[in-house]
Write a protein that holds these residues in place. Structure first.
Motif, PDB file in Angstrom:
ATOM      1  N   SER A 105       0.832  -1.199   0.000  1.00 27.08           N
ATOM      2  CA  SER A 105       0.000   0.000   0.000  1.00 27.08           C
ATOM      3  C   SER A 105       0.868   1.251   0.000  1.00 27.08           C
ATOM      4  O   SER A 105       1.757   1.403   0.836  1.00 27.08           O
ATOM      5  CB  SER A 105      -0.917   0.013   1.233  1.00 27.08           C
ATOM      6  OG  SER A 105      -1.573   1.264   1.340  1.00 27.08           O
ATOM      7  N   SER A 106       0.591   2.146  -0.920  1.00 27.31           N
ATOM      8  CA  SER A 106       1.357   3.392  -0.999  1.00 27.31           C
ATOM      9  C   SER A 106       0.940   4.389   0.074  1.00 27.31           C
ATOM     10  O   SER A 106       1.559   5.439   0.228  1.00 27.31           O
ATOM     11  CB  SER A 106       1.174   4.025  -2.382  1.00 27.31           C
ATOM     12  OG  SER A 106      -0.193   4.352  -2.594  1.00 27.31           O
ATOM     13  N   LEU A 107      -0.105   4.047   0.828  1.00 24.20           N
ATOM     14  CA  LEU A 107      -0.603   4.960   1.860  1.00 24.20           C
ATOM     15  C   LEU A 107       0.052   4.702   3.212  1.00 24.20           C
ATOM     16  O   LEU A 107      -0.236   5.403   4.182  1.00 24.20           O
ATOM     17  CB  LEU A 107      -2.128   4.814   1.994  1.00 24.20           C
ATOM     18  CG  LEU A 107      -2.931   5.075   0.712  1.00 24.20           C
ATOM     19  CD1 LEU A 107      -4.417   4.840   0.970  1.00 24.20           C
ATOM     20  CD2 LEU A 107      -2.693   6.492   0.212  1.00 24.20           C
ATOM     21  N   LYS A 108       0.902   3.689   3.285  1.00 28.09           N
ATOM     22  CA  LYS A 108       1.523   3.319   4.555  1.00 28.09           C
ATOM     23  C   LYS A 108       3.022   3.617   4.524  1.00 28.09           C
ATOM     24  O   LYS A 108       3.657   3.622   3.469  1.00 28.09           O
ATOM     25  CB  LYS A 108       1.322   1.824   4.831  1.00 28.09           C
ATOM     26  CG  LYS A 108      -0.132   1.366   4.816  1.00 28.09           C
ATOM     27  CD  LYS A 108      -0.910   1.928   5.988  1.00 28.09           C
ATOM     28  CE  LYS A 108      -2.336   1.371   5.998  1.00 28.09           C
ATOM     29  NZ  LYS A 108      -3.122   1.890   7.145  1.00 28.09           N
ATOM     30  N   ASP A 109       3.581   3.858   5.719  1.00 31.61           N
ATOM     31  CA  ASP A 109       5.030   3.971   5.834  1.00 31.61           C
ATOM     32  C   ASP A 109       5.632   2.567   5.768  1.00 31.61           C
ATOM     33  O   ASP A 109       5.003   1.588   6.173  1.00 31.61           O
ATOM     34  CB  ASP A 109       5.415   4.629   7.163  1.00 31.61           C
ATOM     35  CG  ASP A 109       5.072   6.117   7.170  1.00 31.61           C
ATOM     36  OD1 ASP A 109       5.076   6.718   6.081  1.00 31.61           O
ATOM     37  OD2 ASP A 109       4.800   6.657   8.259  1.00 31.61           O
ATOM     38  N   HIS A 110       6.850   2.489   5.277  1.00 31.49           N
ATOM     39  CA  HIS A 110       7.482   1.190   5.103  1.00 31.49           C
ATOM     40  C   HIS A 110       8.845   1.156   5.785  1.00 31.49           C
ATOM     41  O   HIS A 110       9.649   2.071   5.607  1.00 31.49           O
ATOM     42  CB  HIS A 110       7.663   0.871   3.613  1.00 31.49           C
ATOM     43  CG  HIS A 110       6.385   0.810   2.846  1.00 31.49           C
ATOM     44  ND1 HIS A 110       5.692   1.931   2.461  1.00 31.49           N
ATOM     45  CD2 HIS A 110       5.665  -0.252   2.407  1.00 31.49           C
ATOM     46  CE1 HIS A 110       4.601   1.573   1.804  1.00 31.49           C
ATOM     47  NE2 HIS A 110       4.561   0.257   1.759  1.00 31.49           N
TER      48      HIS A 110
END
Length: 237
Positions: A66-71
């Motif tokens: 998900s591009s909406l989460k920090d990784h």
């Protein structure tokens, strides 16, 4: 949807440094997660199957994609490792590019836009074009004349020693000398040429008019030149 992070970086979204940074982070997440999903799908794995390999729940893989989460970097590397993929990262500041990737076998380079245009003209991918260029360069055979004209330190010394001769004359003499079958005679001919411009065919072996320091310098240059010529003619065989 495929994202082009480099093209996006060229766009002007704001003059505010904080807004620019936030935009870079958001787009980098989009770019990275899109690539991660593509790799998983190419491997023929579902999120659940990859989660099993990673030893986590399917929700954790969904979060990673998900591009909406920090990784976390460690989680991304683990994800890629399970797919036999590597993360290639470089830091660029002005004209300096520093690679900090986890794979020493891959090198990131900063290419000018003209290279991409040339690859497009040849109807090749950028990777295909670069590999072809490297192969062509590695197979290029250097002639004696090209060597004499080069910036090679031995070639420069030879030109200085034989400043009274043209480059064509020097190359021609060296090519003739290399045809001498006896190795000792060939070595002597090269030394004589460097000592005083004696042409092939002369059997005068007297070089005693030089002082010891000059003689040693001459012998060293002759040996270096012979080694260079050996490499050139070996490549041409």
């Amino acid at each position: 949807m495929k994202y082009n992070f480099q093209e996006w970086l060229k766009t002007e979204i704001s003059d505010d440094p904080e807004v620019i940074l936030a935009g870079k982070l958001e787009y980098l997440r989009l770019y990275l997660t899109d690539a991660m999903r593509s790799l998983r799908e190419k491997a023929g794995l579902t999120q659940g199957q990859l989660a099993e390999k990673l030893g986590v729940q399917q929700a954790a893989v969904s979060k990673l994609e998900s591009s909406l989460k920090d990784h976390k970097l460690e989680s991304v590397l683990d994800y890629l490792h399970k797919l036999n993929a590597d993360l290639l990262v470089a830091v660029r500041q002005e004209d300096e590019l520093i690679q900090v990737s986890d794979n020493d076998g891959m090198i990131l380079i900063d290419l000018p836009e003209e290279i991409e245009d040339l690859a497009e003209v040849e109807k090749m991918s950028l990777r295909e074009y670069i590999l072809a260029a490297i192969q062509n360069f590695s197979q290029k055979k250097v002639s004696v004349r090209e060597f004499i004209e080069s910036d090679d330190k031995v070639a420069v010394k030879v030109r200085m020693k034989l400043a009274n001769k043209s480059l064509s004359e020097i190359a021609s003499e060296l090519e003739k000398m290399w045809q001498i079958s006896d190795e000792d005679d060939r070595r002597f001919a090269v030394k004589k040429l460097l000592a005083g411009g004696v042409s092939v065919g002369s059997n005068n072996r007297d070089i005693s008019d030089q002082n010891e320091e000059d003689r040693i310098e001459l012998l060293e240059l002759a040996e270096e030149l012979l080694e260079k010529l050996d490499n050139i003619f070996e490549e041409q065989e």
